[in-house]
Design a protein around this motif. Structure first.
Motif, PDB file in Angstrom:
ATOM      1  N   ASN A 148       2.012  -2.960   9.533  1.00 62.30           N
ATOM      2  CA  ASN A 148       2.027  -1.492   9.489  1.00 62.30           C
ATOM      3  C   ASN A 148       3.324  -0.964  10.086  1.00 62.30           C
ATOM      4  O   ASN A 148       3.580  -1.096  11.281  1.00 62.30           O
ATOM      5  N   LEU A 155      -1.802  -8.167   8.253  1.00 64.36           N
ATOM      6  CA  LEU A 155      -1.621  -6.740   8.038  1.00 64.36           C
ATOM      7  C   LEU A 155      -0.337  -6.319   8.741  1.00 64.36           C
ATOM      8  O   LEU A 155      -0.170  -6.552   9.934  1.00 64.36           O
ATOM      9  N   PHE A 157      -6.605  -5.532  -0.774  1.00 64.78           N
ATOM     10  CA  PHE A 157      -6.906  -6.149   0.521  1.00 64.78           C
ATOM     11  C   PHE A 157      -7.582  -7.500   0.349  1.00 64.78           C
ATOM     12  O   PHE A 157      -7.335  -8.424   1.127  1.00 64.78           O
ATOM     13  N   VAL A 216      -4.407   3.421   9.926  1.00 61.98           N
ATOM     14  CA  VAL A 216      -5.318   2.289  10.145  1.00 61.98           C
ATOM     15  C   VAL A 216      -6.381   2.693  11.164  1.00 61.98           C
ATOM     16  O   VAL A 216      -6.075   3.331  12.179  1.00 61.98           O
ATOM     17  N   LEU A 274     -12.227  -2.653   4.653  1.00 66.57           N
ATOM     18  CA  LEU A 274     -11.061  -3.256   4.016  1.00 66.57           C
ATOM     19  C   LEU A 274     -10.516  -4.397   4.859  1.00 66.57           C
ATOM     20  O   LEU A 274     -10.150  -5.459   4.338  1.00 66.57           O
ATOM     21  N   LEU A 275     -10.459  -4.193   6.165  1.00 65.39           N
ATOM     22  CA  LEU A 275      -9.938  -5.233   7.045  1.00 65.39           C
ATOM     23  C   LEU A 275     -10.805  -6.487   6.992  1.00 65.39           C
ATOM     24  O   LEU A 275     -10.291  -7.617   6.969  1.00 65.39           O
ATOM     25  N   VAL A 327       1.596  -1.770   4.870  1.00 63.50           N
ATOM     26  CA  VAL A 327       1.174  -0.373   4.772  1.00 63.50           C
ATOM     27  C   VAL A 327       2.398   0.545   4.782  1.00 63.50           C
ATOM     28  O   VAL A 327       3.200   0.512   5.724  1.00 63.50           O
ATOM     29  N   LEU A 376       0.856  -1.183   0.000  1.00 64.19           N
ATOM     30  CA  LEU A 376       0.000   0.000   0.000  1.00 64.19           C
ATOM     31  C   LEU A 376       0.897   1.240   0.000  1.00 64.19           C
ATOM     32  O   LEU A 376       1.432   1.622   1.026  1.00 64.19           O
ATOM     33  N   VAL A 403      -7.181   2.629   6.091  1.00 64.72           N
ATOM     34  CA  VAL A 403      -7.395   1.180   6.233  1.00 64.72           C
ATOM     35  C   VAL A 403      -8.587   1.005   7.165  1.00 64.72           C
ATOM     36  O   VAL A 403      -8.477   0.985   8.392  1.00 64.72           O
ATOM     37  N   SER A 404      -9.739   0.867   6.555  1.00 63.80           N
ATOM     38  CA  SER A 404     -11.020   0.885   7.270  1.00 63.80           C
ATOM     39  C   SER A 404     -11.455  -0.514   7.687  1.00 63.80           C
ATOM     40  O   SER A 404     -10.858  -1.528   7.289  1.00 63.80           O
TER      41      SER A 404
END
Length: 342
Positions: free
Chosen positions: A250, A248, A214, A257, A238-239, A222, A168, A234-235
């Motif tokens: 980050n 995931l 995703f 996120v 999406l998760l 990320v 991302l 990253v909502s």
């Protein structure tokens, strides 16, 4: 008669950062190297640019070497530094101290973001590969049971062969991760609205829409800078779209996120996560993320630490030398690119 050689330009320079940052990044060797290409204001370093001593030092400074904790270079500070022409930052982001007034006065800016990107990318690649074999989780279970697994009965989804990694943002770190992943048998997707198909092909990745990234990736890493438009990018939607048991990672900024959504999804045991950053960055002791066994939380250690700080110093010294020689910066920060940088 032969003419005398032209004397090399030696800019007057000062260090502006927290004293502990200067001590950590600019060791004796780095200070000696800096002293070879510029005339440094004697210590202590400047960490408050409003004092009488700071104003006196800034009066004839042509270049500032900045670092973590440097105060904002606002109009009042710049009025005290009428000869200032350039800033060399020994860390990554310049958002904390480079103000609009700097750009208005035509001050050139360089950053060590490229050097700081390297250890973050290395951490990311390590976590991608470790997560593919569930190394951290299996090591924990092995310690608890003291019994080896039946390795021939390992689930077929375990391993790194043919896994899909979603990147991302093609930031400095994202691009380095892509480069480091090339030797492995992985498929790499990229979502970055500022990267065209031709550039994606040159990077060796396949472009993907955000939702596709995703939904199709076994690992999503990320690398998006925290900007107003990317806060909470990253909502929960999406998760929840991620494959079961996908990961995931980050290493960017925690607020990119939706952390409440991530916590909820992790508590449902849908996905796994590796977080080097959280929101806030020092996660409170009572936060429910600490209770999730499917998340690895590290204390913002992916960036330069220990001997890696020497890389930042080496880059900064090189930039000062180039600028003093009239060659310009190798790692300039452009005003027009600020909207896309961390």
């Amino acid at each position: 008669m032969p003419t005398a050689p032209t004397e090399r330009f030696r800019p007057r320079a000062a260090l502006a950062m927290k004293p502990d940052a200067a001590a950590a990044v600019l060791g004796p060797e780095a200070l000696t190297a800096l002293g070879a290409v510029c005339d440094l204001v004697p210590p202590p370093v400047l960490d408050d640019l409003t004092t009488d001593r700071a104003r006196a030092a800034l009066a004839d400074v042509e270049l500032l070497v900045t670092g973590w904790g440097c105060p904002p270079l606002d109009t009042a500070v710049l009025d005290s530094a009428p000869r200032l022409r350039a800033v060399v930052h020994t860390a990554g982001s310049v958002r904390g101290h480079i103000t609009e007034a700097c750009w208005e006065r035509g001050i050139e800016v360089s950053s060590a973001a490229a050097a700081n990107a390297l250890p973050v990318a290395e951490y990311t690649v390590a976590m991608i590969l470790l997560s593919g074999k569930r190394v951290l989780e299996r090591a924990r279970d092995y310690r608890a049971t003291r019994r080896r697994e039946e390795w021939l009965r390992a689930p077929t989804e375990l391993g790194n062969y043919g896994r899909t990694v979603g990147i991302l943002s093609a930031s400095l770190i994202g691009r380095r991760v892509i480069e480091l992943l090339r030797p492995y048998d992985l498929r790499v997707l990229l979502h970055d609205p500022y990267v065209c198909d031709e550039e994606a092909a040159a990077l060796g990745v396949r472009p993907a829409a955000l939702g596709e990234l995703f939904a199709r990736s076994d690992v999503v890493s990320v690398h998006t800078p925290l900007l107003p438009a990317t806060r909470g990018l990253v909502s929960r939607e999406l998760l929840c779209s991620m494959r079961r048991d996908s990961v995931l990672i980050n290493t960017a900024r925690g607020a990119v996120v939706d952390q409440d959504a991530l916590t909820a999804v992790l508590r449902e045991d849908r996905i796994r996560a590796v977080l080097d950053v959280t929101d806030p960055d020092a996660l409170p002791p009572g936060h429910p993320l600490w209770e999730c066994e499917n998340v690895t939380i590290t204390p913002h250690l992916a960036g330069s630490q220990g001997n890696e700080l020497r890389r930042l110093a080496d880059l900064a010294v090189g930039e000062v030398a180039r600028w003093a020689a009239g060659d310009g910066f190798a790692h300039p920060v452009r005003r027009e690119r600020l909207a896309f940088l961390a």
